[in-house]
Design a protein around this motif. Structure first.
Motif, PDB file in Angstrom:
ATOM      1  N   THR A 159     -24.459  42.220 -19.112  1.00 21.68           N
ATOM      2  CA  THR A 159     -25.298  41.950 -17.954  1.00 21.68           C
ATOM      3  C   THR A 159     -26.618  42.762 -17.928  1.00 21.68           C
ATOM      4  O   THR A 159     -26.725  43.917 -18.177  1.00 21.68           O
ATOM      5  CB  THR A 159     -24.657  42.469 -16.561  1.00 21.68           C
ATOM      6  N   SER A 160     -27.923  41.969 -17.743  1.00 23.38           N
ATOM      7  CA  SER A 160     -28.945  42.518 -17.904  1.00 23.38           C
ATOM      8  C   SER A 160     -29.456  42.956 -16.489  1.00 23.38           C
ATOM      9  O   SER A 160     -29.031  42.479 -15.596  1.00 23.38           O
ATOM     10  CB  SER A 160     -30.122  41.569 -18.481  1.00 23.38           C
ATOM     11  N   ALA A 167     -28.810  38.435  -9.100  1.00 24.95           N
ATOM     12  CA  ALA A 167     -27.622  38.325  -8.251  1.00 24.95           C
ATOM     13  C   ALA A 167     -27.411  38.861  -6.859  1.00 24.95           C
ATOM     14  O   ALA A 167     -26.974  38.271  -6.203  1.00 24.95           O
ATOM     15  CB  ALA A 167     -26.495  38.866  -9.412  1.00 24.95           C
ATOM     16  N   VAL A 168     -27.978  40.003  -6.996  1.00 18.58           N
ATOM     17  CA  VAL A 168     -28.074  40.782  -5.621  1.00 18.58           C
ATOM     18  C   VAL A 168     -28.753  39.980  -4.763  1.00 18.58           C
ATOM     19  O   VAL A 168     -28.564  39.890  -3.642  1.00 18.58           O
ATOM     20  CB  VAL A 168     -28.584  42.419  -5.742  1.00 18.58           C
ATOM     21  N   ALA A 169     -30.141  39.592  -5.117  1.00 15.91           N
ATOM     22  CA  ALA A 169     -30.872  38.822  -4.022  1.00 15.91           C
ATOM     23  C   ALA A 169     -30.074  37.567  -3.581  1.00 15.91           C
ATOM     24  O   ALA A 169     -30.161  37.154  -2.398  1.00 15.91           O
ATOM     25  CB  ALA A 169     -32.230  38.588  -5.000  1.00 15.91           C
ATOM     26  N   ASN A 170     -29.499  36.960  -4.427  1.00 15.58           N
ATOM     27  CA  ASN A 170     -28.587  35.655  -4.232  1.00 15.58           C
ATOM     28  C   ASN A 170     -27.473  36.226  -3.034  1.00 15.58           C
ATOM     29  O   ASN A 170     -27.169  35.280  -2.175  1.00 15.58           O
ATOM     30  CB  ASN A 170     -27.973  35.012  -5.477  1.00 15.58           C
ATOM     31  N   LEU A 189     -18.719  44.246  -3.908  1.00 12.96           N
ATOM     32  CA  LEU A 189     -17.641  43.448  -4.609  1.00 12.96           C
ATOM     33  C   LEU A 189     -18.254  43.009  -6.061  1.00 12.96           C
ATOM     34  O   LEU A 189     -17.662  43.013  -7.147  1.00 12.96           O
ATOM     35  CB  LEU A 189     -17.379  42.099  -3.896  1.00 12.96           C
ATOM     36  N   LEU A 190     -19.523  42.739  -6.210  1.00  9.93           N
ATOM     37  CA  LEU A 190     -20.119  42.452  -7.748  1.00  9.93           C
ATOM     38  C   LEU A 190     -20.176  43.794  -8.551  1.00  9.93           C
ATOM     39  O   LEU A 190     -19.769  43.585  -9.654  1.00  9.93           O
ATOM     40  CB  LEU A 190     -21.686  42.199  -7.406  1.00  9.93           C
ATOM     41  N   LEU A 191     -20.387  44.943  -7.867  1.00 11.56           N
ATOM     42  CA  LEU A 191     -20.108  45.991  -8.654  1.00 11.56           C
ATOM     43  C   LEU A 191     -18.821  46.437  -9.182  1.00 11.56           C
ATOM     44  O   LEU A 191     -18.637  46.722 -10.153  1.00 11.56           O
ATOM     45  CB  LEU A 191     -20.624  47.263  -7.850  1.00 11.56           C
ATOM     46  N   ASP A 192     -17.654  46.033  -8.407  1.00 16.77           N
ATOM     47  CA  ASP A 192     -16.533  46.393  -8.729  1.00 16.77           C
ATOM     48  C   ASP A 192     -16.176  45.328  -9.939  1.00 16.77           C
ATOM     49  O   ASP A 192     -15.439  45.695 -10.901  1.00 16.77           O
ATOM     50  CB  ASP A 192     -15.429  45.924  -7.573  1.00 16.77           C
TER      51      ASP A 192
END
Length: 204
Positions: A159-160, A167-170, A189-192
């Motif tokens: 992941t860049s 992704a976070v902005a979305n 959840l994304l970080l997990d």
């Protein structure tokens, strides 16, 4: 980009240092404008911003003659705060914790940026340089934290920093009947997911 533009000043334009009292006024105006823009949008009355900052309207216009000057300064101030937090977090925390704390701060910034959205996406040339400023400051800041977390096996590779910023902005897009806490949960959840299957990287 190296270094931070002074609030209300286009990046790369030399400026004389502000007096201490003027710096305090600018800081108070930026914080007040950020709060007002988040709830009332960028067309909120100047007096509302000045009153919250504890200064006169004349002081606001002296530092930010055009509304676009204030909008740009608020945006740049938030970007700079996130970018400047990266090395401090890296120095004080393990890589995974530093990344998590930075993403939490970035999520708050993206959430408060909603009030600026109408102006930033209006097509006004005054805001044309801001997307580039955003990426130049935040992409390397996040990349440093992300690479460190990948290297010690806390985050999986692939992941860049740019992908993660988007992704976070979305995930921070407004959702009916949900507040900022919802975005924080989605980013957690994304970080997990990024932690799943992580392995330490061999030294170069």
């Amino acid at each position: 980009m190296t270094g931070n533009a002074a609030p209300g000043v286009s990046p790369g334009v030399p400026q004389r240092a502000l007096r201490a009292d003027a710096q305090r006024n600018v800081g108070a105006l930026l914080e007040a404008a950020r709060a007002v823009f988040a709830t009332a949008g960028v067309d909120a009355p100047a007096k509302e911003i000045a009153d919250l900052a504890g200064v006169g309207v004349g002081t606001l216009y002296r530092h930010f003659p055009q509304r676009s000057d204030l909008v740009k300064a608020v945006f740049q101030h938030g970007v700079d705060a996130c970018a400047d937090a990266a090395p401090a977090l890296a120095a004080a925390n393990e890589p995974g914790a530093a990344l998590e704390q930075w993403l939490r701060q970035y999520t708050v910034f993206v959430g408060t940026k909603r009030g600026l959205a109408a102006a930033l996406h209006s097509g006004d040339p005054a805001y044309g340089a801001l997307p580039g400023y955003f990426m130049r400051r935040l992409e390397p800041a996040l990349a440093s934290l992300l690479d460190a977390a990948i290297a010690v096996g806390e985050i999986r590779a692939g992941t860049s920093a740019r992908d993660l910023l988007h992704a976070v902005a979305n995930l921070c897009m407004p959702v009916p009947d949900e507040g900022p806490a919802y975005s924080q949960r989605m980013v957690a959840l994304l970080l997990d997911g990024l932690r799943f299957g992580a392995t330490s990287q061999p030294p170069p």
